[in-house]
Design a protein around this motif. Structure first.
Motif, PDB file in Angstrom:
ATOM      1  N   LYS A 180       0.841  -1.198   0.000  1.00  0.00           N
ATOM      2  CA  LYS A 180       0.000   0.000   0.000  1.00  0.00           C
ATOM      3  C   LYS A 180       0.872   1.243   0.000  1.00  0.00           C
ATOM      4  CE  LYS A 180      -3.708  -2.225   2.670  1.00  0.00           C
ATOM      5  NZ  LYS A 180      -4.516  -2.186   3.924  1.00  0.00           N
ATOM      6  N   GLY A 181       0.272   2.342  -0.431  1.00  0.00           N
ATOM      7  CA  GLY A 181       0.918   3.638  -0.338  1.00  0.00           C
ATOM      8  C   GLY A 181       2.251   3.713  -1.053  1.00  0.00           C
ATOM      9  N   ALA A 182       3.226   4.335  -0.387  1.00  0.00           N
ATOM     10  CA  ALA A 182       4.544   4.548  -0.983  1.00  0.00           C
ATOM     11  C   ALA A 182       5.234   3.225  -1.307  1.00  0.00           C
ATOM     12  CB  ALA A 182       5.408   5.381  -0.047  1.00  0.00           C
ATOM     13  N   LEU A 183       4.982   2.187  -0.501  1.00  0.00           N
ATOM     14  CA  LEU A 183       5.598   0.892  -0.773  1.00  0.00           C
ATOM     15  C   LEU A 183       5.073   0.308  -2.076  1.00  0.00           C
ATOM     16  CD1 LEU A 183       7.466  -1.378   0.013  1.00  0.00           C
ATOM     17  CD2 LEU A 183       5.662  -2.321   1.464  1.00  0.00           C
ATOM     18  N   ALA A 184       3.793   0.496  -2.352  1.00  0.00           N
ATOM     19  CA  ALA A 184       3.237   0.015  -3.616  1.00  0.00           C
ATOM     20  C   ALA A 184       3.928   0.686  -4.796  1.00  0.00           C
ATOM     21  CB  ALA A 184       1.734   0.274  -3.662  1.00  0.00           C
ATOM     22  N   GLU A 185       4.283   1.942  -4.647  1.00  0.00           N
ATOM     23  CA  GLU A 185       4.934   2.671  -5.726  1.00  0.00           C
ATOM     24  C   GLU A 185       6.363   2.189  -5.954  1.00  0.00           C
ATOM     25  OE1 GLU A 185       4.525   6.808  -4.797  1.00  0.00           O
ATOM     26  OE2 GLU A 185       2.354   6.646  -4.564  1.00  0.00           O
TER      27      GLU A 185
END
Length: 267
Positions: A180-185
């Motif tokens: 999720k979030g920045a980790l997904a990016e």
């Protein structure tokens, strides 16, 4: 770099006389959940064999896996990297990696599992049969079970740190945890497409054997080269530098993973 792998249906048998030690496995935060799944699986397989085989989706020829599951606490263990076999792991060839690459593999590879949640390749586990798609009577669908565990939601981002996540899991295992979030990016998923020319026109398709073998070979090449991309864009360049044909799709919105297509014509 953290590389997320699926397990294999087929698993090596045998091992040392040392039985399973749940407390010695990596990601100890998953220990309570692992014990709960293990208890349910052993209980199921210690009872009605026909029911257990049905729950586990075993054919008649695999009914012996029920008895093996019933004895998991006493069974011999081997490193997970030796337990998991099959096309992806054959192509990865952990046993034949150069020394430095084996050390990188120990740090970078994380294998998702219906029984263990996730393990590192050096963790000693027994051979077992329990896919992420199984619905255990007392716990329900294991993909949902693991996804709802707070420990799973916390420990995988911790393992990833601030680096790239290369997610090579199949859909069933991806259901157990989603970035999720920045980790997904900072996450890249990979699809392998076989390219064929039919009547002068290129046709692309997903073929399981090509998919698994290519993913295993790709991870091996990255580990051997010592490549440490910090994000999906750097991963694309690294793979192209290693000779792969890669087409990248950056996410359309914030908080989404990159999608990479690796195009192959032969194994």
């Amino acid at each position: 770099m953290l590389v997320l792998l699926p397990p294999s249906e087929g698993k090596a048998t045998g091992g040392s006389r040392s039985p399973l030690d749940l407390g010695a496995l990596s990601l100890p935060e998953l220990g309570e959940a692992r014990a709960e799944v293990l208890d349910e699986l052993v209980s199921l397989c210690s009872g009605d064999e026909t029911k257990a085989a049905e729950v586990l989706g075993l054919s008649e020829g695999l009914r012996g896996e029920v008895a093996k599951n019933a004895a998991l606490r006493e069974a011999g263990t081997r490193p997970a990297g030796e337990i998991y076999t099959g096309v992806l792991y054959d192509a990865l060839g952990l046993a034949t990696l150069p020394t430095a690459a084996r050390r990188r593999a120990g740090r970078a590879l994380l294998v998702f599992s219906g029984l263990w949640g996730a393990v590192r390749i050096g963790d000693r586990i027994p051979s077992y049969r329990c896919s992420m798609g199984v619905k255990l009577p007392g716990l329900g669908a294991l993909g949902t079970y693991w996804r709802n565990r707070t420990a799973m939601a916390e420990v995988i981002p911790q393992a990833a740190g601030r680096g790239l996540v290369l997610d090579l899991r199949s859909a069933a295992y991806a259901a157990a945890w989603k970035p999720k979030g920045a980790l997904a990016e900072r996450t890249a998923t990979v699809r392998v497409l076989q390219s064929k020319i039919v009547n002068g026109v290129e046709k692309r398709s997903v073929v399981s054997h090509f998919n698994k073998a290519t993913k295993g070979r790709m991870v091996r090449d990255l580990l051997t080269a010592g490549v440490t991309p910090s994000g999906p864009g750097e991963l694309v360049e690294a793979l192209r530098g290693l000779g792969y044909v890669v087409e990248a799709a950056a996410p359309e919105r914030a908080g989404q993973a990159w999608g990479l297509d690796v195009v192959v014509t032969e194994l």
